[in-house]
Write an enzyme that holds these catalytic residues in place. Structure first.
Site, PDB file in Angstrom:
ATOM      1  N   ARG A  23     -74.475  -7.483 -13.512  1.00  0.00           N
ATOM      2  CA  ARG A  23     -73.919  -8.003 -12.253  1.00  0.00           C
ATOM      3  C   ARG A  23     -72.410  -7.790 -12.148  1.00  0.00           C
ATOM      4  NH1 ARG A  23     -76.833 -11.987  -9.258  1.00  0.00           N
ATOM      5  NH2 ARG A  23     -78.980 -11.296  -9.248  1.00  0.00           N
ATOM      6  N   ARG A  27     -69.883 -10.976  -6.518  1.00  0.00           N
ATOM      7  CA  ARG A  27     -69.053 -11.955  -5.802  1.00  0.00           C
ATOM      8  C   ARG A  27     -67.827 -12.466  -6.529  1.00  0.00           C
ATOM      9  NH1 ARG A  27     -74.301 -15.286  -4.265  1.00  0.00           N
ATOM     10  NH2 ARG A  27     -74.586 -14.666  -6.413  1.00  0.00           N
ATOM     11  N   ARG A  36     -68.447  -7.020   1.611  1.00  0.00           N
ATOM     12  CA  ARG A  36     -69.690  -7.673   1.995  1.00  0.00           C
ATOM     13  C   ARG A  36     -69.522  -8.372   3.345  1.00  0.00           C
ATOM     14  NH1 ARG A  36     -72.329 -12.364   1.910  1.00  0.00           N
ATOM     15  NH2 ARG A  36     -74.365 -12.590   0.914  1.00  0.00           N
ATOM     16  N   ASP A  73     -80.799  -3.938  -5.740  1.00  0.00           N
ATOM     17  CA  ASP A  73     -81.425  -5.175  -6.215  1.00  0.00           C
ATOM     18  C   ASP A  73     -82.848  -4.866  -6.648  1.00  0.00           C
ATOM     19  OD1 ASP A  73     -80.756  -8.269  -6.165  1.00  0.00           O
ATOM     20  OD2 ASP A  73     -82.886  -8.032  -5.737  1.00  0.00           O
TER      21      ASP A  73
HETATM   22  O1  CP3 Z   1     -75.654  -5.602 -12.007  1.00  0.00           O
HETATM   23  C1  CP3 Z   1     -75.132  -5.130 -10.977  1.00  0.00           C
HETATM   24  O2  CP3 Z   1     -73.929  -5.253 -10.709  1.00  0.00           O
HETATM   25  C2  CP3 Z   1     -76.004  -4.261 -10.087  1.00  0.00           C
HETATM   26  C3  CP3 Z   1     -76.658  -4.887  -8.986  1.00  0.00           C
HETATM   27  C4  CP3 Z   1     -77.733  -5.925  -9.196  1.00  0.00           C
HETATM   28  C5  CP3 Z   1     -77.892  -7.006  -8.301  1.00  0.00           C
HETATM   29  N1  CP3 Z   1     -79.033  -7.671  -8.640  1.00  0.00           N
HETATM   30  C6  CP3 Z   1     -77.004  -7.302  -7.180  1.00  0.00           C
HETATM   31  C7  CP3 Z   1     -77.083  -8.610  -6.503  1.00  0.00           C
HETATM   32  C8  CP3 Z   1     -78.770  -6.006 -10.136  1.00  0.00           C
HETATM   33  C9  CP3 Z   1     -79.044  -5.134 -11.351  1.00  0.00           C
HETATM   34  C10 CP3 Z   1     -79.589  -7.114  -9.755  1.00  0.00           C
HETATM   35  C11 CP3 Z   1     -80.812  -7.502 -10.488  1.00  0.00           C
HETATM   36  C12 CP3 Z   1     -81.568  -8.677 -10.055  1.00  0.00           C
HETATM   37  N2  CP3 Z   1     -81.755  -9.152  -8.791  1.00  0.00           N
HETATM   38  C13 CP3 Z   1     -82.349  -9.470 -10.930  1.00  0.00           C
HETATM   39  C14 CP3 Z   1     -82.518  -9.220 -12.406  1.00  0.00           C
HETATM   40  C15 CP3 Z   1     -81.342  -9.651 -13.203  1.00  0.00           C
HETATM   41  C16 CP3 Z   1     -81.100 -11.114 -13.184  1.00  0.00           C
HETATM   42  O3  CP3 Z   1     -80.002 -11.499 -12.717  1.00  0.00           O
HETATM   43  O4  CP3 Z   1     -81.959 -11.868 -13.658  1.00  0.00           O
HETATM   44  C17 CP3 Z   1     -82.953 -10.491 -10.165  1.00  0.00           C
HETATM   45  C18 CP3 Z   1     -83.858 -11.593 -10.681  1.00  0.00           C
HETATM   46  C19 CP3 Z   1     -82.584 -10.269  -8.801  1.00  0.00           C
HETATM   47  C20 CP3 Z   1     -83.022 -11.041  -7.603  1.00  0.00           C
HETATM   48  C21 CP3 Z   1     -81.904 -11.647  -6.871  1.00  0.00           C
HETATM   49  N3  CP3 Z   1     -80.922 -10.944  -6.198  1.00  0.00           N
HETATM   50  C22 CP3 Z   1     -81.620 -13.036  -6.705  1.00  0.00           C
HETATM   51  C23 CP3 Z   1     -82.461 -14.154  -7.303  1.00  0.00           C
HETATM   52  C24 CP3 Z   1     -80.476 -13.123  -5.928  1.00  0.00           C
HETATM   53  C25 CP3 Z   1     -79.840 -14.396  -5.413  1.00  0.00           C
HETATM   54  C26 CP3 Z   1     -79.081 -15.102  -6.441  1.00  0.00           C
HETATM   55  C27 CP3 Z   1     -77.670 -14.649  -6.444  1.00  0.00           C
HETATM   56  O5  CP3 Z   1     -77.132 -14.388  -7.544  1.00  0.00           O
HETATM   57  O6  CP3 Z   1     -77.117 -14.579  -5.358  1.00  0.00           O
HETATM   58  C28 CP3 Z   1     -80.008 -11.810  -5.657  1.00  0.00           C
HETATM   59  C29 CP3 Z   1     -78.821 -11.440  -4.892  1.00  0.00           C
HETATM   60  C30 CP3 Z   1     -77.867 -10.442  -5.471  1.00  0.00           C
HETATM   61  N4  CP3 Z   1     -78.216  -9.296  -6.156  1.00  0.00           N
HETATM   62  C31 CP3 Z   1     -76.456 -10.494  -5.372  1.00  0.00           C
HETATM   63  C32 CP3 Z   1     -75.955  -9.348  -6.015  1.00  0.00           C
HETATM   64  C33 CP3 Z   1     -74.524  -8.911  -6.136  1.00  0.00           C
HETATM   65  C34 CP3 Z   1     -75.658 -11.548  -4.640  1.00  0.00           C
HETATM   66  C35 CP3 Z   1     -75.780 -11.261  -3.189  1.00  0.00           C
HETATM   67  C36 CP3 Z   1     -74.592 -11.656  -2.382  1.00  0.00           C
HETATM   68  O7  CP3 Z   1     -73.613 -10.906  -2.323  1.00  0.00           O
HETATM   69  O8  CP3 Z   1     -74.692 -12.725  -1.763  1.00  0.00           O
END
Ligand code: CP3
Length: 339
Positions: A23, A27, A36, A73
């Protein structure tokens, strides 16, 4: 020249551990929040290849990480399978209708949703130097299925675990469909320029032992075998978060090249328990990074020393939190690179 991260994944120990953070684009970075807001939302950002490539490169520019992970994602796969997907501010993802309410056959595939993601990989590859490794990824079938079934994040993944017991054939069909499309998606990422792949099984930790064999080890083994048959030279990192004592079996049986370790694992145990020479990645606690203080340096050294005799990529045990101060990331990097 392949960079130190790719070299490590291919089994060659580097004097200074290469580093990237799960990640790392997100943010906690003001430049991310700005773009964003300009694009209006998370999915708008993901499907705009120019913006997504910019977000992928932002943490490389700021911190000089050794790897750039594609900005996308794991839930893009259900979206391409035809399930509705929304990210509501402050609420996390919503998928609809859920696989509790409808069947996979009710969805209309929309694989063209992958096209802008491939374009993001191509654009990013052009913007980073050869020594920075381009990482692609997908969610593992079990973790993706938990969202498709519950429609959102769920406490202890209960809806999916219940379905797996009540109707294993249905769960198998869901996992098989996710496997098939994920293999195609990952091949597309590699063909676009991804040099290594990470499989995120974020909810592997909630399964009983036999269930772990069936829904974590078997599907990750299948994806790995398929990718190895078409792209044998591309290393695969498996990250079964929460696997605990089941990790050595996962490492032996899936065929992945490297293992991501979450922060609950003792690195000395991991070193003693995993196959000799197998590269590992991890496992600094993201909350210690957020909290900061002199413990950062101490913990970095403990992790690095535990993996003295094994190829090691420095990373967190899970994604970096949105409230993490940037100075703490700088301190972490100093500790890793100066040690
Ligand atoms: O790692 C990176 O920088 C690359 C991008 C990436 C994102 N999500 C961007 C993201 C990767 C590799 C993921 C993987 C992901 N997404 C997983 C597996 C890894 C983990 O964290 O367990 C899972 C379970 C998700 C599903 C997901 N996406 C959730 C549950 C959420 C909401 C929770 C949160 O952190 O906001 C997201 C949103 C998300 N994916 C954001 C980002 C940068 C935040 C979105 C925003 O800008 O509001």
């Amino acid at each position: 020249m392949p960079g130190p991260l790719l070299e490590t994944l291919k089994g060659s120990k580097q004097e200074i551990a290469p580093v990237w953070l799960m990640r790392q684009a997100g943010r906690y970075l003001p430049e991310y929040r700005e773009l964003r807001a300009e694009k209006g939302g998370f999915l708008e950002l993901v499907y705009d290849s120019e913006a997504a490539a910019e977000v992928t490169v932002q943490p490389i520019r700021r911190f000089g990480f050794d790897g750039a992970i594609l900005f996308s994602d794991i839930l893009i796969v259900p979206h391409a399978m035809g399930q509705g997907l929304e990210f509501l501010a402050g609420e996390g993802p919503h998928l609809s209708p859920t696989l509790r309410d409808v069947d996979l056959a009710d969805f209309t595939q929309a694989k063209e949703r992958f096209d802008p993601v491939y374009e993001t990989v191509r654009r990013t590859r052009q913007q980073i130097s050869d020594s920075v490794t381009m990482l692609g990824f997908a969610g593992s079938p079990w973790t993706v299925a938990t969202y498709m079934i519950a429609g959102q994040g769920s406490k202890n993944q209960e809806p999916a675990r219940l379905m797996a017991y009540r109707d294993p054939a249905r769960m198998q069909a869901i996992c098989d469909a996710i496997i098939e499309i994920s293999v195609e998606y990952l091949r597309g990422q590699i063909d676009a320029g991804a040099e290594a792949i990470q499989l995120f099984d974020s909810w592997a930790g909630s399964l009983a032992p036999d269930e772990f064999e069936r829904w974590v080890i078997a599907p990750n083994a299948k994806i790995t075998a398929e990718l190895k048959s078409s792209h044998p030279g591309t290393p695969i990192i498996g990250f079964p978060k929460g696997a605990g004592a089941k990790l050595p079996a996962y490492a032996r049986e899936t065929g992945v090249d490297a293992i991501g370790l979450d922060e609950t694992l003792d690195p000395a145990w991991a070193h003693a328990s995993l196959p000799e020479g197998m590269p590992v990645q991890g496992n600094f606690d993201p909350l210690l990074l957020e909290a900061g203080g002199p413990e950062i340096k101490k913990r970095v050294h403990t992790i690095i020393e535990a993996f003295e005799d094994r190829p090691h990529i420095f990373n967190l045990g899970h994604g970096i939190g949105q409230f993490t101060p940037i100075e703490h990331v700088e301190e972490l990097l100093e500790a890793v690179r100066g040690s």
